[in-house]
Design an enzyme around this catalytic site. Structure first.
Site, PDB file in Angstrom:
ATOM      1  N   VAL A  99      12.284  24.251  83.828  1.00 43.14           N
ATOM      2  CA  VAL A  99      11.112  24.181  82.772  1.00 43.14           C
ATOM      3  C   VAL A  99      11.520  24.763  81.243  1.00 43.14           C
ATOM      4  CG1 VAL A  99      10.169  26.013  84.599  1.00 43.14           C
ATOM      5  CG2 VAL A  99      11.652  27.016  82.969  1.00 43.14           C
ATOM      6  N   SER A 110       4.868  41.711  84.089  1.00 45.18           N
ATOM      7  CA  SER A 110       5.204  42.173  84.933  1.00 45.18           C
ATOM      8  C   SER A 110       4.592  44.090  84.413  1.00 45.18           C
ATOM      9  CB  SER A 110       6.706  42.484  84.536  1.00 45.18           C
ATOM     10  OG  SER A 110       8.223  43.380  84.086  1.00 45.18           O
ATOM     11  N   TYR A 154      14.246  40.563  77.979  1.00 47.86           N
ATOM     12  CA  TYR A 154      12.829  40.924  79.933  1.00 47.86           C
ATOM     13  C   TYR A 154      11.612  41.580  79.032  1.00 47.86           C
ATOM     14  CZ  TYR A 154      11.413  40.559  84.176  1.00 47.86           C
ATOM     15  OH  TYR A 154      10.608  40.888  85.458  1.00 47.86           O
ATOM     16  N   SER A 196      10.229  39.674  77.248  1.00 47.24           N
ATOM     17  CA  SER A 196       9.453  38.067  77.010  1.00 47.24           C
ATOM     18  C   SER A 196       8.366  38.266  77.815  1.00 47.24           C
ATOM     19  CB  SER A 196      10.528  37.445  78.202  1.00 47.24           C
ATOM     20  OG  SER A 196      10.927  38.080  79.173  1.00 47.24           O
ATOM     21  N   LYS A 197       8.436  39.746  78.452  1.00 46.86           N
ATOM     22  CA  LYS A 197       6.916  39.991  79.347  1.00 46.86           C
ATOM     23  C   LYS A 197       5.667  39.723  79.182  1.00 46.86           C
ATOM     24  CE  LYS A 197       8.298  38.424  83.363  1.00 46.86           C
ATOM     25  NZ  LYS A 197       8.012  36.800  84.158  1.00 46.86           N
ATOM     26  N   ILE A 239       9.272  44.914  92.674  1.00 46.39           N
ATOM     27  CA  ILE A 239       8.930  43.518  94.098  1.00 46.39           C
ATOM     28  C   ILE A 239      10.743  43.720  94.438  1.00 46.39           C
ATOM     29  CG2 ILE A 239       7.934  41.629  95.131  1.00 46.39           C
ATOM     30  CD1 ILE A 239       6.463  44.069  93.797  1.00 46.39           C
TER      31      ILE A 239
END
Length: 255
Positions: free
Chosen positions: A64, A144, A159, A162-163, A192
């Protein structure tokens, strides 16, 4: 009638974990599913599992972060399979390192996480947007709990950033495309259990305990827990829902 009959759904990061579960769930609901993953073998295996159980599935390799490849594949899928009406941006990585480590590692983590988790969402969405607009389709982005909070675990600024970005992108796109009948929403998973965090769970069991201790339902989630919300957001059940995020976190953000 199945909820997603007559739809063609593209799912990124579909070779394992949440993406694989969503692809299988969409196929059960009648969609023809196109599984994309940087791991071509994993995507092909997942697609075969769907076909073996009577579903319709195709698979392609895709990184991607490669914008030109995203555009080329979007055109190839339109020509070979048909007009895509559902897009799930699921591909992502997680690295839980802070800002105080070695400069090279800090910079690489930032560049890799943002390139896949945020710019990758843009790349794929931009590539498939002409089809989604023509179909008055639906986009589902995987955010998230860290679209809202910086969780109390080993630091992960890349992270988290990014979320947060995925949620902002979701809202901006929903506002821009709503008048065209295109709906854009997100899902916010909590902790998860997937292959993405398998090594962390194995080497740092206290991390899992920290998450679960803060989760009212008292357990980690499974990839299958994301499937119902993903079907809802892709189907006519959510016909008046856009610019929203459905939290699937066992209540993590409630306490």
């Amino acid at each position: 009638m199945a909820f997603l009959e007559n739809h063609i759904a593209v799912v990124t990061g579909a070779g394992s974990g949440i993406g694989r579960a969503i692809a299988a769930g969409y196929a059960r609901e009648g969609a023809r599913v196109v599984l994309l993953d940087v791991n071509e073998g994993a995507a092909a295996e997942a697609a075969k599992e769907i076909r073996d159980t009577g579903g319709k599935a195709d698979s392609f390799a895709l990184d991607v972060t490669r914008r030109e490849d995203c555009v080329a594949l979007g055109k190839e899928i339109a020509g070979k399979i048909g007009q895509v009406s559902i897009l799930v941006n699921n591909a992502g990585i997680a690295r839980r390192n802070g800002m105080l480590g070695a400069d090279e590692a800090v910079i690489k983590d930032w560049e890799d996480v943002i390139a896949i988790n945020l710019t990758g969402v843009f790349n794929v969405t931009h590539a498939f947007l002409p089809q989604i607009r023509a179909a008055k389709g639906r986009i589902v982005n995987i955010g998230s709990i860290q679209s809202f909070v910086h969780v109390r675990t080993p630091s992960s600024p890349a992270y988290t950033a990014s979320k947060h970005g995925v949620l902002g992108f979701t809202k901006a796109l929903a506002a821009e495309l709503g008048k065209e009948g295109v709906r854009v929403n997100a899902i916010g998973p909590g902790f998860i259990e997937t292959p993405l965090n398998a090594q962390t769970r194995a080497t740092n069991p206290e991390l899992a305990k920290t998450f679960i201790a803060h989760t009212p339902l008292g357990r980690a989630g499974k990839a299958e827990d994301i499937v119902g919300p993903a079907i809802f957001l892709a189907s006519d059940l959510s016909a008046y829902v856009t610019g929203s995020i459905v939290m699937v976190d066992g209540g993590y953000r409630a306490v």
